[in-house]
Design an enzyme around this catalytic site. Sequence first.
Site, PDB file in Angstrom:
ATOM      1  N   TRP A 321       0.885  -1.349   0.008  1.00  0.00           N
ATOM      2  CA  TRP A 321       0.039  -0.092  -0.123  1.00  0.00           C
ATOM      3  C   TRP A 321       0.680   1.066   0.108  1.00  0.00           C
ATOM      4  O   TRP A 321       0.434   2.339  -0.273  1.00  0.00           O
ATOM      5  CB  TRP A 321      -0.971   0.074   1.247  1.00  0.00           C
ATOM      6  CG  TRP A 321      -0.198   0.325   2.592  1.00  0.00           C
ATOM      7  CD1 TRP A 321       1.067  -0.172   2.831  1.00  0.00           C
ATOM      8  CD2 TRP A 321      -0.387   1.275   3.393  1.00  0.00           C
ATOM      9  NE1 TRP A 321       1.307   0.208   4.257  1.00  0.00           N
ATOM     10  CE2 TRP A 321       0.373   1.109   4.623  1.00  0.00           C
ATOM     11  CE3 TRP A 321      -1.528   2.171   3.581  1.00  0.00           C
ATOM     12  CZ2 TRP A 321       0.345   2.029   5.720  1.00  0.00           C
ATOM     13  CZ3 TRP A 321      -1.638   2.958   4.913  1.00  0.00           C
ATOM     14  CH2 TRP A 321      -0.738   2.864   5.903  1.00  0.00           C
ATOM     15  N   ASP A 322       2.456   1.068   0.383  1.00  0.00           N
ATOM     16  CA  ASP A 322       2.898   2.235   0.327  1.00  0.00           C
ATOM     17  C   ASP A 322       2.914   2.940  -0.871  1.00  0.00           C
ATOM     18  O   ASP A 322       2.921   4.259  -0.956  1.00  0.00           O
ATOM     19  CB  ASP A 322       4.534   1.863   0.412  1.00  0.00           C
ATOM     20  CG  ASP A 322       4.986   0.850   1.431  1.00  0.00           C
ATOM     21  OD1 ASP A 322       3.850   0.058   1.832  1.00  0.00           O
ATOM     22  OD2 ASP A 322       6.144   0.617   1.864  1.00  0.00           O
ATOM     23  N   GLU A 451       0.592  -2.082  12.558  1.00  0.00           N
ATOM     24  CA  GLU A 451       0.928  -3.466  12.482  1.00  0.00           C
ATOM     25  C   GLU A 451       1.048  -4.082  13.946  1.00  0.00           C
ATOM     26  O   GLU A 451       1.493  -5.492  14.209  1.00  0.00           O
ATOM     27  CB  GLU A 451       2.196  -3.912  11.623  1.00  0.00           C
ATOM     28  CG  GLU A 451       1.811  -3.640  10.115  1.00  0.00           C
ATOM     29  CD  GLU A 451       2.703  -4.077   9.323  1.00  0.00           C
ATOM     30  OE1 GLU A 451       3.728  -4.512   9.746  1.00  0.00           O
ATOM     31  OE2 GLU A 451       2.528  -4.365   8.051  1.00  0.00           O
ATOM     32  N   LYS A 548       2.939   0.593  15.995  1.00  0.00           N
ATOM     33  CA  LYS A 548       4.155   0.751  15.091  1.00  0.00           C
ATOM     34  C   LYS A 548       4.266   1.888  14.278  1.00  0.00           C
ATOM     35  O   LYS A 548       5.217   2.716  13.980  1.00  0.00           O
ATOM     36  CB  LYS A 548       3.974  -0.497  14.330  1.00  0.00           C
ATOM     37  CG  LYS A 548       5.437  -0.610  13.466  1.00  0.00           C
ATOM     38  CD  LYS A 548       5.256  -1.866  12.704  1.00  0.00           C
ATOM     39  CE  LYS A 548       6.468  -2.187  11.666  1.00  0.00           C
ATOM     40  NZ  LYS A 548       6.140  -3.418  10.835  1.00  0.00           N
ATOM     41  N   GLN A 549       3.106   2.520  14.069  1.00  0.00           N
ATOM     42  CA  GLN A 549       3.090   3.670  12.892  1.00  0.00           C
ATOM     43  C   GLN A 549       1.706   4.457  13.060  1.00  0.00           C
ATOM     44  O   GLN A 549       0.758   4.026  13.795  1.00  0.00           O
ATOM     45  CB  GLN A 549       3.291   3.189  11.555  1.00  0.00           C
ATOM     46  CG  GLN A 549       2.225   2.297  11.154  1.00  0.00           C
ATOM     47  CD  GLN A 549       2.611   1.318  10.120  1.00  0.00           C
ATOM     48  OE1 GLN A 549       3.057  -0.046  10.383  1.00  0.00           O
ATOM     49  NE2 GLN A 549       2.583   1.784   8.950  1.00  0.00           N
TER      50      GLN A 549
HETATM   51  C1  BGC Z   1       5.092  -1.262   7.571  1.00  0.00           C
HETATM   52  C2  BGC Z   1       4.136  -1.512   6.370  1.00  0.00           C
HETATM   53  C3  BGC Z   1       4.681  -1.133   5.012  1.00  0.00           C
HETATM   54  C4  BGC Z   1       5.724  -2.209   5.036  1.00  0.00           C
HETATM   55  C5  BGC Z   1       6.590  -1.904   3.523  1.00  0.00           C
HETATM   56  C6  BGC Z   1       6.255  -2.299   7.324  1.00  0.00           C
HETATM   57  O1  BGC Z   1       7.145  -2.017   8.226  1.00  0.00           O
HETATM   58  O2  BGC Z   1       4.691  -1.431   8.997  1.00  0.00           O
HETATM   59  O3  BGC Z   1       3.027  -0.307   6.657  1.00  0.00           O
HETATM   60  O4  BGC Z   1       3.596  -1.475   4.050  1.00  0.00           O
HETATM   61  O5  BGC Z   1       6.697  -2.012   5.992  1.00  0.00           O
HETATM   62  O6  BGC Z   1       7.128  -0.628   3.700  1.00  0.00           O
END
Ligand code: BGC
Length: 708
Positions: A321-322, A451, A548-549
């Site tokens: 999804w990035d 996550e 995490k984010q």
């Molecule tokens: C993040 C995800 C991301 C992925 C790839 C993960 O660490 O939590 O949101 O899509 O990295 O960049």
Amino acid sequence: MAKNDSFKVSAEELSHQTPEYLETLFAVGNGQIGVRSGHPLKVNELYGGNPGSFVNGFFDSEPIQYGEWAYGYAKEHQTIIKLPNLRGVRLQIGDEDSSASEWQVKPIQMTLDLEKGVLDESYKVVTPLGKTFELVMQSFASVTRSELYVCQYQIKNTNFSEPISMTHPLEQKAAIVQTDDPRVASKAHHLRKADYQDYAIWTAENSQRSIAIRVINGEKQLQAEETLTTVFQMKLLEDNQNHETPFNQELADFEVLLQEQQQSYQQFWAASDIQIEGDPVLQKGIRFNLFHLNQGAGRDGRTNFAAKGLTGEGYEGHYFWDTEMYLLPFFIFTNPEIAKALLSYRGKILPQAKQRAQELSQEGALFAWRTIDGNETSAYYPAGTAQVHINADIVYAFQLYERVTGDQAFIETVGSEVVFETAKFWLSYGDLVEKDGKLAFCINGVTGPDEYSALVNNNFYTNKMVQNNLYYAIELAQRFGKYQESISAWQQAADLMYFGYDEQRGITKQDDGFLEQAVWPFETTPAEKYPLLLHYHPMVIYKHQVCKQADTVLAQMLYTGDFSLEQLKKDYDYYEQVTTHDSSLSRSIFSVMASRIGDSEKAYRYFMDTALMDLTDLQKNVVDGIHAANMGGSWLSLIYGFAGLYYDQGLRLANHLPQKIKELKFTLFYQGEPVKINLKDQRIDCQLAEETRLIATKTDGGIWIKER
Ligand code: BGC
């Protein structure tokens, strides 16, 4: 970093000097080919470093071996193939052979010229018998001819008179990275090589994908001052493509190729540059990020933008999804053609998404959380397939593309099916149930962007995005006279979408259970235990309030207008405290929202971390590749944050410049027209094209640009 020319990044000005780190940062690419700046002479694995080259979409696969399997698990790994170090050469002078003995090679300089799109290097070489010379190199991946990687070598200042024989030992085996870090998880891959007249076909053993590689001018006897220009032509072959005539692009001289490259970069900078007054280091850092964004984007509609671009093996070359949430805004507003190509890829893998929905006993389509060819390849579904929000993220990006470019035809031909099929998925996956004493549309058992909270009910971000997905589906169904029978159900689900709110605390609920969990013991967690994912079992993480984010804060960035300022501030303060930013996708969003809620100092701090993340190796894993989403995030921090860009029947902009930035200038494209924006002091000015269909009006806090 030095404050000299802000279009040039040199190795000597960087804080780290390990080969793997430099190989990533100085990688060159064009969306199709990516070449790490591996050592030109020390091509042998024993010398360390992790050199290699990539072709977007060229991967191998193998079955995922589960200890315990369950129905519907992803079946295959997909791993981008690391090809040999294309730049590597073998030199021979008389009896001395660089592949047989250790030649001393000292870098003199290595500079990425962002303005021209080329990498300039020179090395001082000393052979065991004391012959010395300089090896000068200039290399680039041609943006105008996506099949070409070009490398020119020159020998200078020799202390001997024999010629140097230069060859390209391409058969060198790529090193294989073994690692315990789930963010890398590289697999071994095996290639079969078949030689044809002047090219070879390399086929990945399991995926049976092939590329053709032609090395033009691979060897020469060089006298001092002479040059050798080697061109690598590489092409990913379509399934069953005739291997006889893989190449149809015409070749040209080095000078012509170089000139094309420079012109293409001139256009790129004219559309995409951001000028920042007051901080030359920052200026350079931003240009470096924008440059890598241009280097990583697949442009052929069949490939996408890997999480690490084409600079490393991290995340196995997968697309996430990035692309939609962190990279596409930049392309949509500055280079819509690339945005369209990236979105076309989603249209192309819609059949795989439909099949995946079926595998999960659902209707419609569910896009893979991580993939190269469209099939799900995440072996850990709680932080993979369960991130169903990717469906709505993709739809969000199609919608933004349409709003900004006005390209309805593309939505009709490619986007609408994606929007309808994902809407069908939501209706079958979500449940109309009683919740808090009312009928509500709930989406349960999913993972949001955060996550560290997996398989939750009613993730706020997901529900918000799905609601938008459904409303957009209704809009398109009405516009194109399709799915009339589905409209009322979509409407009901969207109108009754559940959003959790903690009345007592006055906080938006990230999900149904989050606020009821114990807060992570931050005070007693030592710094070396971060990122948590490398030190704690998922169960320990999941049972705590810890992010995490950005998750709820990300939803609020996308829908700022739906919340009161007071609510935004409260949620920001709350979630900031429990967020680790263990993902590189986090800080940029906290920067944008800090700008929007009026905390410009904090916005600046988060922004500085995102702007210089890879140059300073903040996440400590640049060796595995750049953090592309964060680079897109640094654009968001500037444009969505400091300049307040927000879509609302047009573009709204404001001036949230932090004190340390004196002036910010950039261009956005709206409805195909350039809009030049300038922020300075408290002012915000915009300049429209001479004959324009747009109109800019002043608003309370800024300007609003609309169609007449
Ligand atoms: C993040 C995800 C991301 C992925 C790839 C993960 O660490 O939590 O949101 O899509 O990295 O960049």
